[in-house]
Design an enzyme around this catalytic site. Structure first.
Site, PDB file in Angstrom:
ATOM      1  N   GLU A 239       0.823  -1.219   0.000  1.00  0.00           N
ATOM      2  CA  GLU A 239       0.000   0.000   0.000  1.00  0.00           C
ATOM      3  C   GLU A 239       0.855   1.266   0.000  1.00  0.00           C
ATOM      4  OE1 GLU A 239      -3.371  -0.326   2.572  1.00  0.00           O
ATOM      5  OE2 GLU A 239      -3.084   1.679   3.371  1.00  0.00           O
ATOM      6  N   GLU A 266      -5.405   6.845  -0.358  1.00  0.00           N
ATOM      7  CA  GLU A 266      -5.771   7.657   0.805  1.00  0.00           C
ATOM      8  C   GLU A 266      -5.116   9.041   0.767  1.00  0.00           C
ATOM      9  OE1 GLU A 266      -3.466   6.462   4.683  1.00  0.00           O
ATOM     10  OE2 GLU A 266      -3.652   4.715   3.407  1.00  0.00           O
ATOM     11  N   HIS A 316     -10.302   3.531   2.647  1.00  0.00           N
ATOM     12  CA  HIS A 316      -9.346   3.676   3.744  1.00  0.00           C
ATOM     13  C   HIS A 316     -10.094   3.890   5.057  1.00  0.00           C
ATOM     14  CE1 HIS A 316      -6.497   6.403   6.095  1.00  0.00           C
ATOM     15  NE2 HIS A 316      -5.868   5.248   6.052  1.00  0.00           N
ATOM     16  N   GLU A 338     -11.311  -1.585   5.943  1.00  0.00           N
ATOM     17  CA  GLU A 338     -10.174  -1.587   6.861  1.00  0.00           C
ATOM     18  C   GLU A 338     -10.631  -1.302   8.292  1.00  0.00           C
ATOM     19  OE1 GLU A 338      -7.315   1.514   6.026  1.00  0.00           O
ATOM     20  OE2 GLU A 338      -5.886   0.680   7.469  1.00  0.00           O
TER      21      GLU A 338
HETATM   22 MG   LIG Z   1      -2.547   3.256   4.517  1.00  0.00          MG
END
Ligand SMILES: [Mg+2]
Length: 388
Positions: A239, A266, A316, A338
């Site tokens: 990521e 993000e 995110h 997440e």
């Molecule tokens: Mg991250």
């Protein structure tokens, strides 16, 4: 119905009383994590990315003429405050609170001269999220219903945690670990990451997913050397290996190691940045943060770009926010969310210090949004004192 006021507020969540003691101090906060600024050794890797403490979350309350109010939030409170109070509030007050697409277009167009992405988009996110909450409350329906959902009963969560054993005990079947190395660390950094990834894979076995989160701390050369080394560990994704604007660099990594999926988003603001990522096929997992990317309205535009390109969207911090849950529950290609584990081992997830009242927590690695109107939260107006 017109917008009567828009107010910047502090988040004053009541702190839950712990019912049990932790078995041991959790590993999540103790691990060194590299961010871009850690190129410079004067910054301590256990202290995070924002030396001035400016990352603080800020709330926005939008109130309609009849007194009904909606809640949204974003981060970098002291930095976005001026945009909310001096620019967006005078632009929107007195306008139709139901016309969310129009209000977003006004906000976006009005910021072109001083930067429509960056903090403008972050500030716009909080206002947009408050407008969706308000609309849901006024119509008496949850936001996922306004969006055309639900598309699923519950979402699968992956855990963001360096305590792999605690995550597995909580029932998560996918775990994302943090990254200790900056590209300045060279071969020592590559060895440290491989060591950490190898230990996590050993704990997880072959039937659970593992991800790695470098948060923009690599450059192209370091990333390609490292990812070659990490092939045997079968990472579901890596990521944000590079800073957000390095689209060419992401493409080079994809070309060098096409079998390694990359996630990012993000730190990208607004649909044009995502359009670039998707058009260049330099991302596999698209990760807008609804509190940063321009809000729910913008996130749906981003989703549509990704969906048409055959890419999965994984919001995110999706399971730690009501907006992420409503988004993921509504949209067919966004079913994984997440969850950042904040409690030490043994302490139930609903006793985390920053729990938003009424926000559900994962059970056995799955979660569903509340079906009360708007975001379905139990936030009282008195939990949201004025920022000033
Ligand atoms: Mg991250």
């Amino acid at each position: 119905l017109k917008i009567k006021s828009i107010e910047a507020v502090r988040l004053g969540w009541p702190k839950p009383e712990p019912t049990v003691e932790a078995r041991y101090a959790g590993k999540t906060r103790a691990y060194p994590r590299a961010y871009p600024i850690h190129k410079y050794p004067e910054f301590n890797r256990t202290l995070g990315n924002f030396p001035g403490g400016v990352a603080q979350e800020i709330g926005v309350v939008v109130t309609a003429e009849d007194g009904t109010w909606g809640f949204g939030s974003c981060h970098w409170g002291s930095l976005v405050l001026g945009l909310i109070e001096h620019h967006f509030t005078p632009l929107l007050v007195g306008r139709d609170c139901f016309a969310i697409e129009f209000l977003n277009d006004l906000m976006w167009r009005s910021t072109q001269r001083f930067g429509a992405a960056g903090l403008s988009t972050v500030a716009r996110s909080a206002i947009d999220l408050a407008l969706w909450d308000l609309k849901g409350k006024l119509l008496g329906v949850p936001v996922y219903s306004l969006l055309g959902g639900p598309s699923r009963k519950s979402m699968t969560c992956y855990a963001a945690s360096d305590d792999v054993e605690w995550a597995m005990e909580l029932g998560f079947n996918a775990v994302k670990i943090s990254n200790p190395a900056h590209y300045e660390d060279g071969i020592g950094g590559i060895n440290a990451v491989e060591d950490k990834v190898g230990r996590a894979r050993e704990l997880l076995g072959d039937n659970r997913e593992l991800m790695l989160n470098p948060v923009m701390s690599y450059n192209v050369e370091f990333a390609i050397r490292l990812f070659e080394r990490l092939k045997p560990y079968g990472l579901r994704w890596i990521e944000e290996p590079l800073i957000a604007d390095d689209f060419d660099g992401l493409s080079l990594i994809k070309q060098a190691i096409p079998t390694q999926p990359l996630a990012t988003g993000e730190s990208h603001r607004g649909r044009h940045a995502f359009n670039e990522l998707i058009k260049r096929r330099c991302v596999d997992i698209v990760q807008p943060d609804l509190r940063w990317c321009g809000g729910l309205t913008e996130a749906v535009k981003i989703y549509n770009l990704a969906e048409a390109a055959g890419l999965e969207v994984v919001p995110h911090t999706g399971a730690a926010t009501a907006s992420g849950l409503h988004f993921a529950c509504s949209l067919p290609e966004a079913g994984l969310v997440e969850y950042f584990i904040q409690t030490d081992p043994g302490i139930p997830l609903n006793e985390a210090a920053l729990c938003v009242p009424g926000l559900p927590v994962p059970v056995n690695g799955t979660i569903s949004p509340n079906d009360a109107p708007g975001w379905g939260l139990e936030v009282r107006r008195e939990d949201l004192p004025a920022w000033h």
